[in-house]
Design a protein around this motif. Sequence first.
Motif, mmCIF file in Angstrom:
data_model
loop_
_atom_site.group_PDB
_atom_site.id
_atom_site.type_symbol
_atom_site.label_atom_id
_atom_site.label_comp_id
_atom_site.label_asym_id
_atom_site.label_seq_id
_atom_site.Cartn_x
_atom_site.Cartn_y
_atom_site.Cartn_z
ATOM 1 N N PRO A 121 8.771 2.919 2.243
ATOM 2 C CA PRO A 121 8.689 2.049 3.355
ATOM 3 C C PRO A 121 10.200 1.880 3.935
ATOM 4 C CG PRO A 121 7.991 0.752 1.374
ATOM 5 C CD PRO A 121 8.739 1.836 1.056
ATOM 6 N N SER A 122 10.159 1.801 5.478
ATOM 7 C CA SER A 122 11.649 1.737 6.194
ATOM 8 C C SER A 122 11.096 0.467 7.161
ATOM 9 C CB SER A 122 11.910 3.031 6.409
ATOM 10 O OG SER A 122 13.221 2.759 7.134
ATOM 11 N N LEU A 123 12.421 -0.294 7.628
ATOM 12 C CA LEU A 123 12.369 -1.214 8.246
ATOM 13 C C LEU A 123 12.994 -0.928 9.694
ATOM 14 C CD1 LEU A 123 13.201 -4.457 6.169
ATOM 15 C CD2 LEU A 123 10.859 -3.188 6.538
ATOM 16 N N GLY A 124 12.300 -1.056 10.576
ATOM 17 C CA GLY A 124 12.967 -0.606 12.112
ATOM 18 C C GLY A 124 12.020 -1.207 13.239
ATOM 19 N N HIS A 125 12.628 -0.919 14.585
ATOM 20 C CA HIS A 125 12.020 -1.397 15.648
ATOM 21 C C HIS A 125 11.286 -2.877 15.515
ATOM 22 C CE1 HIS A 125 12.389 2.295 17.812
ATOM 23 N NE2 HIS A 125 12.106 2.984 16.731
ATOM 24 N N HIS A 133 9.127 -6.859 -1.677
ATOM 25 C CA HIS A 133 7.944 -6.048 -1.759
ATOM 26 C C HIS A 133 8.051 -4.607 -1.935
ATOM 27 C CE1 HIS A 133 5.853 -9.972 -0.582
ATOM 28 N NE2 HIS A 133 4.618 -9.253 -0.943
ATOM 29 N N GLY A 134 9.625 -3.946 -1.468
ATOM 30 C CA GLY A 134 9.773 -2.703 -1.800
ATOM 31 C C GLY A 134 10.329 -1.868 -0.585
ATOM 32 N N ALA A 135 10.360 -2.649 0.725
ATOM 33 C CA ALA A 135 10.954 -1.955 1.750
ATOM 34 C C ALA A 135 12.609 -2.250 1.889
ATOM 35 C CB ALA A 135 10.454 -2.613 2.981
ATOM 36 N N GLN A 136 13.224 -1.083 1.055
ATOM 37 C CA GLN A 136 14.460 -1.256 0.949
ATOM 38 C C GLN A 136 15.397 -0.247 1.795
ATOM 39 O OE1 GLN A 136 14.616 -0.667 -3.137
ATOM 40 N NE2 GLN A 136 13.576 -2.613 -3.764
ATOM 41 N N CYS A 157 0.874 -1.282 0.130
ATOM 42 C CA CYS A 157 0.076 0.190 0.106
ATOM 43 C C CYS A 157 0.850 1.331 0.131
ATOM 44 C CB CYS A 157 -0.895 0.117 1.148
ATOM 45 S SG CYS A 157 -1.960 1.326 1.361
ATOM 46 N N LEU A 158 1.961 1.032 0.782
ATOM 47 C CA LEU A 158 2.791 2.315 0.840
ATOM 48 C C LEU A 158 3.434 2.692 -0.386
ATOM 49 C CD1 LEU A 158 4.645 1.820 4.188
ATOM 50 C CD2 LEU A 158 2.896 3.393 3.789
ATOM 51 N N ARG A 159 3.944 1.651 -1.003
ATOM 52 C CA ARG A 159 4.671 1.844 -2.474
ATOM 53 C C ARG A 159 3.660 2.402 -3.470
ATOM 54 N NH1 ARG A 159 9.917 2.086 -2.540
ATOM 55 N NH2 ARG A 159 9.775 1.016 -4.893
ATOM 56 N N SER A 160 2.432 1.935 -3.451
ATOM 57 C CA SER A 160 1.439 2.343 -4.405
ATOM 58 C C SER A 160 1.211 3.653 -4.305
ATOM 59 C CB SER A 160 0.257 1.215 -3.971
ATOM 60 O OG SER A 160 -0.727 1.586 -3.048
#
Length: 403
Positions: free
Chosen positions: A192-196, A210-213, A184-187
């Motif tokens: 998107p960012s990965l953390g916590h 999926h696009g979280a890079q 949804c974020l990418r669209s």
Amino acid sequence: MKIYFTNGKIIYPDKIESGFVTVCGQIIEQIGKGSPQVEETDIVYDLDGRYLSPGFVEIHSHGAGGSDFMDGTPEAVITAAKTHLKHGTTTLFPTTLAASREEILGSIDALRTARHLMSDGPEMPGLHMEGPYLNVKQKGAIDEKYIRNPIKEEYEEFIFYGEGVIARWTLAPELHGAMDFIHCLRSHGIVPSLGHTDAEYSQILEAYRHGAQHVTHLYSGMSGMVRRGGFRYPGLIESAFCIEDMTVEVIADGCHLPPEILRMVYQVKGVDKVALTSDSMRCAGQNVKESILGSLKNGQKVLVEDGVAKMPDRTAFAGSVATDDRLVRIMHEKAGVPLYDCVRMMSLTPASIMGIDDKTGSIMPGKQADLICFDDNIEISGVMVHGNVVYGSFDKHTGDDMK
């Protein structure tokens, strides 16, 4: 009329070179060596041997100058933004914390209004939402009562309400519904960012595909290698190194990570994959001993000592009190990284991560004239945003003085 910067050390993405820079309107028009030909009506800034650098691009800050972006008022946004401006930040992505629905919506409103009211501060392309879809086991200083799994109806409401305001969102990929959330974020053009997160490699790789890079504050609030039945499983820290194209940000205040680790991240990932970030809280740019993380209404009390904010029991850091000039200084002086690479990690690389490197982040013809001047100690003396001097001075002379 044009503006000329002369007699300076120009910081490019891959070198530092003596020369000049010409600005016409809001845009960098020309770069070169030697002395330019100027007209009587032109403005000339003699840098007197100081550095001319692209303005810093801060992609993760919760506040500064006594204000937090969760305070929910345009005045708080402007105060924090202008504090960062004085320390060389010309592009800023205000960051929220995991909070109630009402506070998140209020932060969106505050940024939207502040962007209309402020004409002499840094550019603010959008919010960085840090949560609330995080793993409570890696909450750090975030209040766990606001942490939850992705709820489609909720995040869609935030996205549509904040259309044109939300630019990035940090999440934990192991949560139920996280992949649909990333999609949804990418669209919607949100990074998107990965953390916590407590995710392991397989979950991280799935999120990456999926696009979280991008990785939020590497080493802070995330999983490392674990051992089960004798076998080792990489967490996000190791995965960030294993996945070659994954970008990371590091809190380079000299406290969250020691200089040796900062240099290691730079050496392993490379200058084009590492962004410096302050992850600063409201007391950045202040000389105080206590502060509040989050909003004044619902935030948590923290202590400020040893150049960093700590939880009241001193068992963990609560956040950074650094500004971007300090990050460059630490990377250069303590981690031993060449100055032009330090500046690149504070300008072009974060701009690239956020997809705005075609507009800002380096001194190149055709880009926005977002420029700063500093000395050998990285002390900021002048800041220009979109061709307008908004802080300090670049030592102005008329064209006649150059003849």
